[in-house]
Design a protein around this motif. Structure first.
Motif, PDB file in Angstrom:
ATOM      1  N   THR A   1      -5.813   2.693  10.899  1.00 51.35           N
ATOM      2  CA  THR A   1      -6.621   1.815  10.050  1.00 51.35           C
ATOM      3  C   THR A   1      -6.649   2.407   8.645  1.00 51.35           C
ATOM      4  N   VAL A   2      -6.592   1.538   7.667  1.00 52.07           N
ATOM      5  CA  VAL A   2      -6.807   1.944   6.277  1.00 52.07           C
ATOM      6  C   VAL A   2      -8.125   1.322   5.833  1.00 52.07           C
ATOM      7  N   GLU A   3      -9.099   2.173   5.485  1.00 51.97           N
ATOM      8  CA  GLU A   3     -10.398   1.687   5.037  1.00 51.97           C
ATOM      9  C   GLU A   3     -10.535   1.995   3.547  1.00 51.97           C
ATOM     10  N   ARG A   4     -10.441   0.933   2.759  1.00 57.37           N
ATOM     11  CA  ARG A   4     -10.547   1.073   1.303  1.00 57.37           C
ATOM     12  C   ARG A   4      -9.636   2.184   0.777  1.00 57.37           C
ATOM     13  N   GLY A   5      -8.390   2.123   1.237  1.00 54.77           N
ATOM     14  CA  GLY A   5      -7.362   3.030   0.735  1.00 54.77           C
ATOM     15  C   GLY A   5      -7.204   4.318   1.511  1.00 54.77           C
ATOM     16  N   LYS A   6      -8.155   4.678   2.396  1.00 54.40           N
ATOM     17  CA  LYS A   6      -8.067   5.926   3.152  1.00 54.40           C
ATOM     18  C   LYS A   6      -7.479   5.665   4.535  1.00 54.40           C
ATOM     19  N   LEU A   7      -6.477   6.465   4.896  1.00 56.16           N
ATOM     20  CA  LEU A   7      -5.812   6.327   6.183  1.00 56.16           C
ATOM     21  C   LEU A   7      -6.586   7.058   7.279  1.00 56.16           C
ATOM     22  N   TRP A   8      -6.751   6.377   8.427  1.00 52.93           N
ATOM     23  CA  TRP A   8      -7.372   6.977   9.601  1.00 52.93           C
ATOM     24  C   TRP A   8      -6.450   6.757  10.807  1.00 52.93           C
ATOM     25  N   MET A   9      -6.319   7.798  11.625  1.00 51.16           N
ATOM     26  CA  MET A   9      -5.512   7.704  12.838  1.00 51.16           C
ATOM     27  C   MET A   9      -6.424   7.453  14.040  1.00 51.16           C
ATOM     28  N   LEU A  10      -6.151   6.363  14.764  1.00 55.13           N
ATOM     29  CA  LEU A  10      -7.002   5.977  15.885  1.00 55.13           C
ATOM     30  C   LEU A  10      -6.402   6.303  17.247  1.00 55.13           C
TER      31      LEU A  10
ATOM     32  N   MET B   1       0.849  -1.192   0.000  1.00 58.54           N
ATOM     33  CA  MET B   1       0.000   0.000   0.000  1.00 58.54           C
ATOM     34  C   MET B   1       0.882   1.238   0.000  1.00 58.54           C
ATOM     35  N   PRO B   2       1.609   1.495  -1.085  1.00 60.72           N
ATOM     36  CA  PRO B   2       2.600   2.579  -1.080  1.00 60.72           C
ATOM     37  C   PRO B   2       2.013   3.957  -0.800  1.00 60.72           C
ATOM     38  N   GLU B   3       0.810   4.247  -1.293  1.00 57.24           N
ATOM     39  CA  GLU B   3       0.240   5.584  -1.080  1.00 57.24           C
ATOM     40  C   GLU B   3      -0.151   5.778   0.387  1.00 57.24           C
ATOM     41  N   ALA B   4      -0.833   4.789   0.954  1.00 50.62           N
ATOM     42  CA  ALA B   4      -1.225   4.895   2.370  1.00 50.62           C
ATOM     43  C   ALA B   4       0.009   4.917   3.259  1.00 50.62           C
TER      44      ALA B   4
END
Length: 890
Positions: A341-350, A314-317
């Motif tokens: 978490t990466v949800e369908r390519g989108k990065l989220w910080m938890l 997942m180079p972009e994430a």
């Protein structure tokens, strides 16, 4: 929002400073709000404060005002994500997590995917376009909620999952399809119905409040209490609760979850460190349920792993994540432990928090960050936990020693340990309490194993990665840990361990090398640690900023040399009674004690004089030019008496006295409460010839060393257990008289001091009078604690744990000074003593001299020095520097 609930995310910024105050919203809540405020992708949510936790635990429930406030906060999340909680067509799902003001990894409870029921799971399947994902999430929620909130055994659900995989011929969860998860959900609900006598809750609001209450309740779970006790965390702090919109790492191959550190928490290298899993949720990584993959290409190649790293897959994430790493480390000026978490390519910080690290890593990071200009020396000193240094001060495995390597796992927490295999945490605690060295071996550890992990010398797990529960907790404790040793198979029925072709049984010795991930049969020899590099840098800075001197408690040349190596600036307590127990002289000691008159005692003491003089000569040689505080004989004489017929017969052969005579004499010396009886200065008053011999030995040895080296030691003669000025006056006169005789015989004089140990409440109260005779006070906080609290240190272990858990004492008063009680006597004694003699030298020499909290109190009282056991000298040096810096900062 009200001051009990604070929202974050969605572009809104809280103006109330409490919203980022860790004492109010916990560490997780404060950092989520902070990350959201600096523009990082944080799922929206809200935090219920720690204050609510303490009132909930006290009152046993929630008030209506909180319920309406939480409803408004939930509406905030709904507005940001465009979904409604409980909506069967497009449901909002939330996580419910704990968040204390300090990190307590794995100690409290979490519920994910909350808001799923028989209706909303259909809506989740429709809007996600992935029926398998929806039903997998539902079965995860039922299992987690049943365990955390409803109190059901999670093993019931694990067993059902294993049966389902076996029946369908699957080897892994990811092979199962939507129809299998549907069937398993039905099975899980049936288990809940059978165990509870009622259906699994379908009302999403009931689910939410059940989860909030369970997280608050977990603050008082057994494992959390143990962790708090081990880490000196007050029980009245409470935890916050964070409710946050779910993002999903288990939505196929474009989704993932992971845990990462901005630097290596094991060795401190400036390299990203972490693990991730494709198509997974967070508990899969943290709990070690699946073996994770490496985060970076370099780490993957170094380990020889086959599966692609996140950097490759997942180079972009990954690139976005790397930018976040740099931003967070600069923002917090410290190494960060991050969940994402990466949800369908989108990065989220938890989550982000200052990461747990080994002592070696803490030192390297502190020194490196000073060199990088990220922090200054003072910050570096304050950042390293003094007690963590203990990890570095003890021997490591001899690199040249032969190793019978059984298997390799992951080097989860560095260091080395040997011990007997134990397979359960309770057994580890029991055997360690008997003085045994044990290694806790588990398939994977859970928070319930915390007490066993603390008791063990090291931890070995068959599953789990570098960020699993075992790895994170072991690093925080300073325990070596090898995780993910997949060749290890545990059979609890036969109490055996299968490692490849080798079988071991519980109780067999093994050795762990946590730095290499190796597991070895038997015990491997060790070598002394190297105390250079980063350690030397930090100690140099600490010595520059501290005010108090640091001495050692030692009575053998070996301990003295070790203490000097660790930076001791003299001896604060040399316990002469330890010398008397030596096998070569115990008979003469017994002769002296059992003699019926002074002539008999002097005859026995004459035999002891040359040996006692040799003891002091050896110590003075090591400590030449430094102060050496020598406590004259202190314990009750009964401690030296013969035990059993064989010892009485041996003494009878030497003395020519009958066994019956010796037993009669020993009976005459019997005391009902010897620790408050004929001991300390009372011996010197009634049998002055004992102290005369010791003083003669001290000054003859000091003069001889001064003549040979040209550099005089500085004897400080300490009179123990003084309660009155007159006691000290009589014995000081004895010391001065004997010293004068020696100086005339030797033709030289030496600087010396006569003082006392303040270990009785009366001595502290009468310190002004006693200081008329004393050149120094050394607070003997071990006995001062016993005599002030009326508690025997040797017997208190039976109840002090419960006293700490119930908040009667904030911590064990024999480990950390009872500042409110005993501390007042120390402060009073220091104040009154200095009022009489302004130049009075003050120090402490109890075990508290190596405790950072007690050292901070000593700095407040402006004591001149603390004295600690040799291996605690560096701890005391760093703690003294931190105390001085905090005093300077106000």
């Amino acid at each position: 929002m009200s001051n009990t609930v604070y929202t974050f995310g969605g572009g809104a910024s809280q103006q109330d400073s409490r919203a980022r105050d860790k004492t109010v919203v916990g560490g997780k809540g404060a950092n989520l709000a902070e990350m959201a405020s600096i523009g990082l992708p944080v799922p929206p949510g809200f935090t219920i404060t720690t204050e609510v936790c303490t009132s909930y635990l006290a009152d046993g429930g929630f008030d209506d005002g909180l319920r309406s406030t939480v409803a408004a906060a939930l509406a905030h999340i709904e507005g940001v994500v465009g979904k409604r909680f409980g909506n069967p067509a497009d449901p909002l799902l939330v996580s419910v997590r704990s968040g204390a003001r300090v990190s307590m990894p794995g100690m409290m409870d979490t519920v994910l995917n909350l808001g799923l029921n028989d209706e909303t799971v259909q809506g989740l399947a429709a809007v996600s376009g992935d029926e398998r994902f929806a039903w997998d999430s539902y079965r995860r929620f039922i299992q987690m909620y049943s365990d955390v909130v409803l109190g059901l055994d999670h093993g019931l659900f694990e067993e059902a999952l294993e049966i389902a995989k076996e029946d369908n011929g699957f080897h892994a969860d990811v092979e199962m399809g939507a129809e299998h998860w549907k069937a398993l959900v039905a099975e899980y609900k049936s288990i809940a119905q059978q165990e509870l006598g009622k259906p699994f809750p379908q009302d999403v609001h009931e689910q939410l409040w059940g989860a909030i209450g369970a997280v608050f309740d977990s603050w008082d779970s057994d494992r959390a209490k143990v962790y708090r006790r081990l880490n000196d965390i007050p029980g009245d702090w409470g935890t916050a609760v964070n409710v946050q919109a779910m993002v999903f790492g288990n939505m196929g191959d474009t989704s993932a979850t992971g845990v990462a550190f901005t630097r290596d928490p094991a060795n401190g290298d400036k390299a990203y460190f972490g693990e991730w899993l494709v198509n997974a949720q967070g508990e899969d990584v943290v709990a070690g349920i699946r073996t994770p993959q490496y985060l970076t290409r370099a780490a993957k190649e170094a380990a020889g792993a086959k599966q692609p790293s996140m950097e490759e897959a997942m180079p972009e994430a990954y690139a976005e994540l790397a930018e976040v790493f740099e931003l967070l480390e600069r923002h917090y000026r410290d190494m960060q432990d991050i969940e994402f978490t990466v949800e369908r390519g989108k990065l989220w910080m938890l989550q982000t928090r200052s990461g747990k690290r080994t002592a070696k890593a803490a030192l390297k990071m502190a020194v490196d960050m000073v060199a990088e200009g990220l922090i200054d020396e003072e910050t570096a000193i304050l950042r390293v936990d003094p007690m963590a240094l203990d990890q570095l001060l003890h021997p490591a495995l001899d690199p040249d020693a032969p190793r019978d390597v059984l298997t390799k796992g992951l080097p989860a927490s560095p260091g080395a340990a040997s011990g007997a295999i134990v397979l359960e945490a309770d057994i580890a605690e029991q055997r360690a309490a008997r003085g045994e060295n044990v290694i806790l071996v588990r398939v994977e550890t859970s928070p319930e194993d915390i007490h066993g992990m603390h008791a063990a010398k090291g931890v070995l797990t068959a599953r789990g990665g570098m960020t699993s529960h075992a790895a994170v907790v072991a690093r925080g404790m300073g325990r070596p840990c090898v995780s993910g040793a997949s060749q290890v198979s545990i059979d609890l029925k036969t109490r055996t361990l299968q490692v490849g072709q080798r079988q071991l049984k519980e109780g067999d010795l093994i050795t762990l090398d946590g730095s290499k991930g190796e597991v070895m049969a038997g015990e491997v020899p060790v070598v002394e640690p190297e105390l250079a590099g980063d350690f030397a840098h930090l100690m140099e800075w600490a010595d520059r900023y501290r005010r108090m001197k640091v001495r050692t408690n030692a009575e053998t040349p070996e301990d003295c040399r070790k203490a000097r190596q660790f930076g001791a600036e003299g001896i604060g307590l040399c316990r002469t009674e330890h010398m008397f127990f030596d096998e070569s002289r115990i008979t003469s000691v017994r002769q002296m004690i059992l003699a019926e008159d002074e002539q008999g005692r002097r005859a026995a003491l004459a035999k002891l004089l040359p040996e006692q003089r040799a003891d002091f000569h050896a110590i003075f040689e090591v400590m030449t030019g430094l102060p050496v505080t020598i406590r004259l004989l202190d314990p009750p004489l009964h401690e030296f008496l013969p035990h059993g017929d064989a010892e009485f017969e041996e003494l009878a052969d030497v003395t020519g006295l009958g066994v019956d005579h010796l037993k009669r004499r020993a009976g005459e010396l019997h005391e009902f409460n010897p620790m408050l009886g004929h001991r300390g200065c009372r011996l010197g008053i009634t049998y002055p010839e004992i102290y005369e011999m010791q003083v003669r030995a001290i000054f003859e040895a000091a003069c001889d060393v001064a003549a040979a080296s040209g550099n005089s030691p500085i004897p400080e003669v300490m009179i123990p257990l003084v309660a009155t000025q007159r006691e000290l006056a009589i014995l000081k006169q004895l010391v001065d008289r004997v010293a004068g005789e020696i100086f005339r015989e030797k033709g030289r004089t030496l600087e010396y001091l006569v003082g006392t140990m303040i270990e009785l409440p009366r001595a502290a109260l009468m310190a002004g009078e006693i200081a008329q005779e004393a050149a120094f006070f050394s607070f003997g906080t071990n006995d001062l604690t016993q005599t002030t609290l009326g508690v025997s240190r040797d017997d208190a272990g039976r109840f002090l744990v419960q006293y700490v858990e119930k908040g009667i004492f904030p911590r064990d008063p024999f480990v950390s000074l009872d500042i409110e009680g005993v501390g007042q006597l120390v402060a009073l004694g220091a104040e009154r003593g200095r009022a009489t003699r302004p130049a009075l030298k003050l120090g402490i020499c109890g075990e508290h001299g190596g405790d950072p909290a007690s050292i901070a109190f000593c700095e407040e009282q402006q004591l001149d020095y603390v004295s600690a056991s040799p291996y605690r000298v560096p701890i005391a040096r760093l703690a003294a520097a931190q105390a001085a810096l905090r005093a300077k900062q106000g």
